[in-house]
Motif scaffolding. Structure first.
Motif, short mmCIF file in Angstrom:
data_model
loop_
_atom_site.label_atom_id
_atom_site.label_comp_id
_atom_site.label_asym_id
_atom_site.label_seq_id
_atom_site.Cartn_x
_atom_site.Cartn_y
_atom_site.Cartn_z
N UNK A 92 -2.54 4.93 -10.56
CA UNK A 92 -0.96 5.58 -10.65
C UNK A 92 -1.12 5.80 -9.13
N UNK A 93 -2.65 7.04 -8.71
CA UNK A 93 -2.63 7.46 -8.19
C UNK A 93 -3.27 6.60 -7.15
N UNK A 94 -4.15 5.63 -6.89
CA UNK A 94 -4.33 5.22 -6.06
C UNK A 94 -2.80 4.67 -5.71
N UNK A 95 -1.83 3.67 -6.88
CA UNK A 95 -0.77 2.87 -5.83
C UNK A 95 -0.55 4.05 -4.53
N UNK A 96 0.01 5.41 -5.06
CA UNK A 96 0.03 6.19 -4.66
C UNK A 96 -0.67 6.25 -2.86
N UNK A 97 -1.87 6.48 -3.08
CA UNK A 97 -2.85 6.47 -1.63
C UNK A 97 -2.85 5.06 -1.01
N UNK A 98 -2.11 4.24 -1.83
CA UNK A 98 -1.85 2.75 -0.97
C UNK A 98 -0.33 2.64 -0.70
N UNK A 99 0.21 3.25 -0.71
CA UNK A 99 1.95 3.55 -0.67
C UNK A 99 1.34 4.45 0.70
N UNK A 100 0.89 5.58 0.98
CA UNK A 100 0.46 6.21 2.15
C UNK A 100 0.13 5.42 3.27
N UNK A 101 -1.18 5.13 2.53
CA UNK A 101 -1.58 4.00 3.82
C UNK A 101 -1.00 3.29 4.17
N UNK A 102 0.09 2.14 3.90
CA UNK A 102 1.07 1.20 4.07
C UNK A 102 2.05 1.76 4.93
N UNK A 103 2.62 3.15 4.86
CA UNK A 103 3.55 3.55 4.83
C UNK A 103 4.08 3.05 6.48
N UNK A 126 -3.87 -6.67 -4.59
CA UNK A 126 -4.56 -5.43 -5.90
C UNK A 126 -3.78 -4.13 -5.96
N UNK A 127 -3.45 -2.98 -5.29
CA UNK A 127 -2.78 -1.83 -6.53
C UNK A 127 -1.95 -1.90 -5.88
N UNK A 128 -1.21 -2.70 -4.71
CA UNK A 128 -0.01 -1.80 -3.98
C UNK A 128 1.23 -2.07 -4.92
N UNK A 129 2.50 -1.96 -4.37
CA UNK A 129 4.01 -2.21 -5.07
C UNK A 129 4.27 -3.27 -3.96
N UNK A 130 4.97 -4.35 -4.68
CA UNK A 130 5.41 -5.55 -3.11
C UNK A 130 6.62 -4.77 -2.35
N UNK A 131 7.13 -3.80 -2.14
CA UNK A 131 7.99 -3.50 -1.23
C UNK A 131 7.94 -1.59 -1.30
N UNK A 132 8.44 -1.80 -0.24
CA UNK A 132 7.51 -0.25 0.29
C UNK A 132 9.23 0.86 0.29
N UNK A 133 9.17 2.05 -0.22
CA UNK A 133 10.84 2.67 -0.19
C UNK A 133 10.93 3.80 0.87
N UNK A 134 9.79 3.59 2.08
CA UNK A 134 9.44 4.07 3.45
C UNK A 134 10.91 3.26 3.95
N UNK A 135 11.38 4.96 4.69
CA UNK A 135 13.00 4.20 4.60
C UNK A 135 12.97 4.27 6.60
N UNK A 136 12.06 5.03 6.92
CA UNK A 136 12.01 5.39 8.83
C UNK A 136 11.21 4.62 9.22
N UNK A 137 11.81 4.78 10.55
CA UNK A 137 11.02 4.02 11.94
C UNK A 137 9.41 4.38 11.62
N UNK A 138 8.61 2.98 11.78
CA UNK A 138 7.37 3.61 11.18
C UNK A 138 6.55 4.13 12.79
N UNK A 139 5.62 4.95 12.18
CA UNK A 139 4.84 5.65 13.77
C UNK A 139 4.25 4.34 14.64
N UNK A 140 5.04 5.26 15.80
CA UNK A 140 3.76 4.14 17.27
C UNK A 140 2.86 5.28 18.48
#
Lengths: 327, 445
Positions: A92-103, A126-140
């Motif tokens: 579960x924690x790893x899934x969280x990390x993947x989410x943070x990395x992909x955010x 392997x470890x991520x979720x299918x969709x993102x919960x991050x709804x804000x503009x991505x960093x550029x």
């Protein structure tokens, strides 16, 4: 020293990290890594994808460690018991990390040269979720030019610090590093300097994502259309042991040879990497070993017709109408 | 009146000068330690005193000192952490500003105990004027022979330097502080090795808070056992509390550990009650990173016992009904305060101060701030509360240094105790004015 990982016991020498011990057992229990690189000192500990739970510290002191630990930077103790894939909290924690990395990752895989050999793609798969919960503009980031060989795409960077370690440990002068802090931190050269030294090209090999790519290979081909071949040359600067990525008789790209964990076996010099693009420059050894699960070994799309039939069958099963068949 | 050991002379005019400080009994601990004691005896006194680190973690100082590796031929260092940057904490500034010699005296005595020939005081960048005061005091001490070669004619020589930071909260984390002191980017190191084994330039190092080092002075003067008589249980001695918020008398107070929280808030000796006759709503008891508690839980524990200003009593009940003494940044909020708005301020701070090394903190802190901004904008949904909770749980305990936790705990506690406020805003889409922050951002840009 005896250490148990996911119920499998192994005897390892003193000073081995949990990650190294897990890799000795095999890929099934080895935690994924994004920032650790065995040949770079002090690498690891940043990305937190390799975190594991230590349920027994050692035989002498069996208390469990209170927090999950970064397996790449934690040395084993005699009698240590580690849980990785069998522990729900770790997954579960790893899934969280993947989410943070992909955010803040742009997910521009269709136009990214790294696609197909990207560690973040594998990790997300392997470890991520299918969709993102991050709804804000991505960093550029603003684009900067760091020379004629290496392309920097800061928006894709996951801050693994591997390239900084390469600059610190392999090249004469460190000309790039991290600027700013927090989520504004970026890999950069000071006042848009150019990275120039014989081993700077290795930052491409160590980059787990497409943040640092080869300008001489840019947009030439998808990696899975090229065929990896191990080759050597008499190089005065490096070992000359490289991997050629060929399309027909053409050498499209030269990289270091990578092992099972995606890490360069030996670092190569810029001349080998960027200048020697003729088959006559190299003595070939034979096709490179590529894991069968890798997209690179998927028949190189040689049987395209068979593949088309397969895809059409799948589409039919899913009720998908191909674009050219739509009214 | 409670006993005061650290700032009892703060009212004396010119106490910042060596002359006045000496006339009020200053540097007695150096004389006592250097002339009549062995270094180990000083460490023993500190152990007996039960002094616990005043920077926030509350780790027993004597034990920390005894962990210091002492290999032959390798220098040892004492580093004073004066990078006090936690929102709500300003006790070290007061101490250094008013009585800088108390810190220097503590540095000499502590260095003698640890066998450190060199010590550093790392002061945060925003305290540049404090650094000047401390530097002036060090110059005075050198001139009077309290620092330098063969202090008081003994074999003990000591040099003390001030280093000013660049203004980063993260440099208050001990290993980031050491990196910064070495002239590098202030990123926390991965532990182990701990500073006691490999600290500054790879040498054994002790990093202590300003107040901890200053507390060594009364401990040596009065003896560890005598010091341990003050306080309750394992919380011994006195503690500086930075009181702020909606109270009648904000300021720095020295308390005997063990007085009740109610006493501290309402008695005239300390905070003097809530201003404008309002009711107390919530308290952040130990600096912005510790969990916030509503009135009923801060005045009494879940068991119904009165809560005391001690390490144990404040953490009674764990995080579900308790909090922490932390660094003693006591922020009281009255009934008109919006917990959500306050939380946004805290989250914004931690987002701004994250070093960017490890992923959960780098990405998570910014995400939490953005979601909280949605609440203030009135565009949040009820599901955002659960999302916030999930994000904080994925940061907590997964980072290299405690900044991740410092960012996650306030969010967790605010949702735990004040979830109804989040839900109310989400349901009503109520707008809370935050133009104040927009102005701040403009000034910064």
């Amino acid at each position: 020293m005896k250490v148990t990982i996911d119920g499998i016991e192994i005897d390892v020498p003193k000073g081995t990290t949990i990650l190294q011990a897990a890799r000795m057992i095999g890929a099934e229990v080895a935690p994924p890594t994004m920032c650790y690189y065995s040949s770079l000192k002090t690498s690891g500990g940043y990305c937190r994808t390799c975190i594991v739970k230590v349920t027994q510290g050692s035989t002498a002191n069996p208390t469990p460690m209170p927090k999950p630990v970064a397996s790449c930077r934690t040395e084993v103790m005699d009698g240590m018991v580690v849980e990785n894939t069998i522990n729900k909290d770790v997954l579960e924690a790893r899934k969280g990390v993947v989410e943070f990395l992909l955010m803040n990752h742009p997910l521009d895989c269709p136009v990214c040269d790294q696609a197909g050999e990207c560690h973040l793609q594998d990790l997300g798969y392997e470890h991520g979720a299918a969709t993102t919960r991050y709804e804000f503009p991505r960093r550029e980031f603003e684009k900067i030019d760091i020379g004629k060989y290496v392309q920097l795409h800061m928006t894709r960077c996951i801050m693994c610090f591997r390239c900084v370690k390469v600059a610190e440990q392999l090249t004469d002068n460190r000309v790039h590093g991290v600027m700013h802090r927090g989520d504004a931190a970026e890999i950069s050269t000071y006042i848009e300097n150019v990275i120039e030294n014989d081993f700077s090209g290795n930052v491409i090999d160590v980059c787990p994502v497409g943040a640092l790519t080869d300008k001489t290979f840019r947009f030439k081909s998808r990696v899975w259309f090229t065929k990896p071949v191990d080759a050597t040359c008499d190089c005065k600067k490096c070992s000359g042991k490289v991997r050629l990525w060929m399309k027909g008789e053409e050498v499209l790209r030269v990289t270091a040879r990578k092992d099972q964990w995606g890490e360069a076996e030996e670092f190569i010099c810029n001349t080998c990497r960027f200048e020697r693009k003729n088959t006559s420059d190299w003595k070939t050894e034979g096709p490179s070993p590529i894991h069968k699960s890798s997209v690179i070994s998927q028949n190189h799309y040689e049987n395209l017709n068979e593949l088309k039939v397969k895809i059409m069958k799948q589409q039919k099963a899913l009720g998908f109408t191909p674009f050219d068949k739509r009214p | 009146m409670g006993r005061k050991l650290l700032i009892h002379n703060d009212h004396v005019p010119n106490i910042h000068t060596l002359e006045v400080y000496r006339a009020h009994g200053g540097y007695a601990s150096v004389e006592k330690a250097l002339k009549t004691m062995q270094p180990d005896q000083v460490t023993d006194e500190v152990k007996k005193s039960g002094l616990r680190g005043r920077g926030g973690a509350g780790f027993p100082t004597g034990m920390k000192w005894s962990f210091l590796a002492k290999p032959e031929g390798v220098p040892r260092y004492l580093v004073c952490n004066a990078d006090e940057s936690e929102p709500g904490t300003f006790k070290d500034r007061y101490l250094m500003e008013k009585i800088p010699h108390a810190l220097i005296e503590g540095m000499i005595t502590s260095s003698f105990a640890l066998g450190a020939k060199t010590s550093y005081i790392y002061i945060r960048g925003e305290y540049f004027y404090v650094a000047r005061i401390v530097e002036a005091a060090i110059a005075e001490a050198y001139a009077a022979g309290w620092l330098g070669k063969n202090i008081l004619g003994t074999d003990f020589s000591h040099d003390c330097y001030v280093q000013v930071g660049g203004g980063a909260y993260i440099c208050g984390e001990e290993t980031a502080l050491l990196e910064s002191l070495e002239g590098k980017r202030g990123n926390p190191r991965i532990k182990p090795p701990f500073p006691a084994v490999a600290g500054l330039w790879g040498c054994p190092t002790v990093v202590n808070n300003v107040e901890t080092i200053a507390a060594v002075v009364p401990i040596v003067n009065m003896g560890g056992e005598e010091y341990a008589k003050i306080g309750v249980g394992k919380s011994t001695g006195t503690k500086l509390i930075s009181a702020s918020g909606h109270i009648n008398k904000p300021g720095v107070y020295e308390i005997e550990l063990g007085i009740t929280v109610e006493d501290f808030i309402y008695s005239d000796e300390y905070c003097g009650g809530i201003r404008n006759g309002k009711k107390l709503k919530a308290v952040v008891a130990g600096g912005s990173s510790v969990p916030i508690l509503p009135t009923e839980l801060i005045l009494k524990t879940a068991k119904g016992e009165p809560r005391l200003m001690t390490y144990e009593s404040l953490s009674d009940g764990g995080f579900s009904t308790g909090t922490m003494l932390g660094s003693g940044g006591f922020i009281a909020m009255d009934e008109d305060t919006s917990i959500v708005k306050n939380l946004f301020t805290f989250s914004r701070f931690y987002h701004h101060e994250s070093c960017g090394q490890c992923s959960p903190c780098r990405e998570g802190t910014g995400w939490m701030e953005k979601i909280l901004k949605k609440f203030l904008d009135g565009t949040a949904n009820e599901s955002d509360v659960d999302l916030l909770w999930d994000i904080q749980s994925k940061i907590e305990g997964k980072t290299i240094c405690p900044l991740g936790e410092a960012a996650a705990w306030p969010v967790a506690a605010a949702i735990r105790h004040f979830k109804h406020e989040f839900i109310e805003i989400a349901q009503k889409k109520k707008f809370v004015d935050i133009s104040h922050y927009d102005r701040l951002n403009k000034i910064r840009a």
